[in-house]
Design a protein around this motif. Sequence first.
Motif, PDB file in Angstrom:
ATOM      1  N   LEU A 172      -6.680  -2.710 -18.406  1.00  0.00           N
ATOM      2  CA  LEU A 172      -6.951  -2.289 -17.010  1.00  0.00           C
ATOM      3  C   LEU A 172      -6.847  -3.485 -16.069  1.00  0.00           C
ATOM      4  O   LEU A 172      -6.284  -3.380 -14.970  1.00  0.00           O
ATOM      5  N   ARG A 173      -7.364  -4.622 -16.496  1.00  0.00           N
ATOM      6  CA  ARG A 173      -7.289  -5.814 -15.627  1.00  0.00           C
ATOM      7  C   ARG A 173      -5.830  -6.238 -15.429  1.00  0.00           C
ATOM      8  O   ARG A 173      -5.440  -6.675 -14.341  1.00  0.00           O
ATOM      9  N   GLU A 176      -4.311  -4.049 -12.889  1.00  0.00           N
ATOM     10  CA  GLU A 176      -4.772  -4.461 -11.544  1.00  0.00           C
ATOM     11  C   GLU A 176      -3.983  -5.669 -11.055  1.00  0.00           C
ATOM     12  O   GLU A 176      -3.524  -5.704  -9.912  1.00  0.00           O
ATOM     13  N   ARG A 177      -3.827  -6.654 -11.942  1.00  0.00           N
ATOM     14  CA  ARG A 177      -3.085  -7.867 -11.550  1.00  0.00           C
ATOM     15  C   ARG A 177      -1.650  -7.530 -11.172  1.00  0.00           C
ATOM     16  O   ARG A 177      -1.065  -8.138 -10.282  1.00  0.00           O
ATOM     17  N   GLY A 179      -0.782  -4.976  -9.688  1.00  0.00           N
ATOM     18  CA  GLY A 179      -0.812  -4.205  -8.440  1.00  0.00           C
ATOM     19  C   GLY A 179      -0.535  -2.726  -8.647  1.00  0.00           C
ATOM     20  O   GLY A 179      -0.165  -2.022  -7.697  1.00  0.00           O
ATOM     21  N   MET A 181      -2.796  -0.480  -9.837  1.00  0.00           N
ATOM     22  CA  MET A 181      -4.006   0.328  -9.593  1.00  0.00           C
ATOM     23  C   MET A 181      -5.171  -0.586  -9.295  1.00  0.00           C
ATOM     24  O   MET A 181      -5.063  -1.811  -9.398  1.00  0.00           O
ATOM     25  N   ARG A 182      -6.296   0.088  -8.932  1.00  0.00           N
ATOM     26  CA  ARG A 182      -7.541  -0.655  -8.740  1.00  0.00           C
ATOM     27  C   ARG A 182      -8.620   0.088  -9.524  1.00  0.00           C
ATOM     28  O   ARG A 182      -8.602   1.334  -9.585  1.00  0.00           O
ATOM     29  N   VAL A 183      -9.503  -0.669 -10.165  1.00  0.00           N
ATOM     30  CA  VAL A 183     -10.640  -0.044 -10.847  1.00  0.00           C
ATOM     31  C   VAL A 183     -11.707   0.226  -9.791  1.00  0.00           C
ATOM     32  O   VAL A 183     -12.207  -0.698  -9.159  1.00  0.00           O
ATOM     33  N   ARG A 184     -12.020   1.506  -9.566  1.00  0.00           N
ATOM     34  CA  ARG A 184     -13.124   1.836  -8.632  1.00  0.00           C
ATOM     35  C   ARG A 184     -14.458   1.596  -9.310  1.00  0.00           C
ATOM     36  O   ARG A 184     -15.371   1.036  -8.733  1.00  0.00           O
ATOM     37  N   CYS A 202     -13.902   5.778 -16.842  1.00  0.00           N
ATOM     38  CA  CYS A 202     -13.153   4.866 -15.967  1.00  0.00           C
ATOM     39  C   CYS A 202     -12.634   5.642 -14.764  1.00  0.00           C
ATOM     40  O   CYS A 202     -11.911   6.636 -14.928  1.00  0.00           O
ATOM     41  N   LEU A 204     -10.320   5.211 -11.747  1.00  0.00           N
ATOM     42  CA  LEU A 204      -9.248   4.319 -11.295  1.00  0.00           C
ATOM     43  C   LEU A 204      -8.607   4.888 -10.044  1.00  0.00           C
ATOM     44  O   LEU A 204      -8.698   6.095  -9.783  1.00  0.00           O
ATOM     45  N   ALA A 207      -2.017   2.857  -7.297  1.00  0.00           N
ATOM     46  CA  ALA A 207      -1.516   2.081  -6.155  1.00  0.00           C
ATOM     47  C   ALA A 207      -0.146   2.591  -5.749  1.00  0.00           C
ATOM     48  O   ALA A 207       0.547   3.238  -6.541  1.00  0.00           O
TER      49      ALA A 207
END
Length: 207
Positions: A172-173, A176-177, A179, A181-184, A202, A204, A207
Amino acid sequence: MAEENPLLRRAYSLDGDPDKTRDVYADWAESYDRDTANEFGYVAPGLAASELAELVSFDGVVLDAGCGTGLAGEELHRRGLMTIDGIDLSAEMLDVAAKKSVYRTLSVADMTQRLGFADNTYDGVICVGTFTSGHVGPDAIDELLRITKPGAPVVVTVHEKVWDKDGYLNHLRKLERQGLMRVREIKDSPYHEKAGYRCQLCILEAA
Ligand SMILES: C[S@@+](CC[C@H](N)C(=O)[O-])C[C@H]1O[C@@H](n2cnc3c(N)ncnc32)[C@H](O)[C@@H]1O
């Protein structure tokens, strides 16, 4: 204890071979809802559906990935979501889901492969109980994000048995890196209440 159930034992011993998965769920489809409700105290579909329903408007189009017999679809429908598609590897599980009349479409699909939906199709995606031992691994999250509209939610449960072992948080990280998605939020949540199993719920945002 839930794992005394021979079908749950078989499900947790799967190794990702789709033929074996289809066999287990063909045998389990008819008694799955009874077993999960009565023996396991399976609360994950309701908890995940509550999270998704908070984030999607009533006219949103939602995918239930690995929908099985439709427990999460029923929970979403109860919370006002009316346009729900379902996919699963097991035709027998989908046959049970169809009887519930809460899905717009139901189709056989393998979540470890590219899914037959265009980019940015869905206003929300839910996946409950399918990120677990020998079923589907973290890479399948990428496809769920691809078919979700930017800014829309993807809610997945990850069984405690595989969260660390299969490196979900790292995956998941990485997304995110990149770009994508973002973990809510990630919530440690009950899963099979009677057996004491927990999951990471989770939430999510594509993006
Ligand atoms: C424990 S059941 C969960 C079903 C439902 N979401 C629920 O919460 O009751 C796991 C489901 O994942 C499905 N499954 C396993 N591997 C899959 C794959 N590669 N692609 C799609 N579905 C898969 C199985 O057929 C089964 O219906």
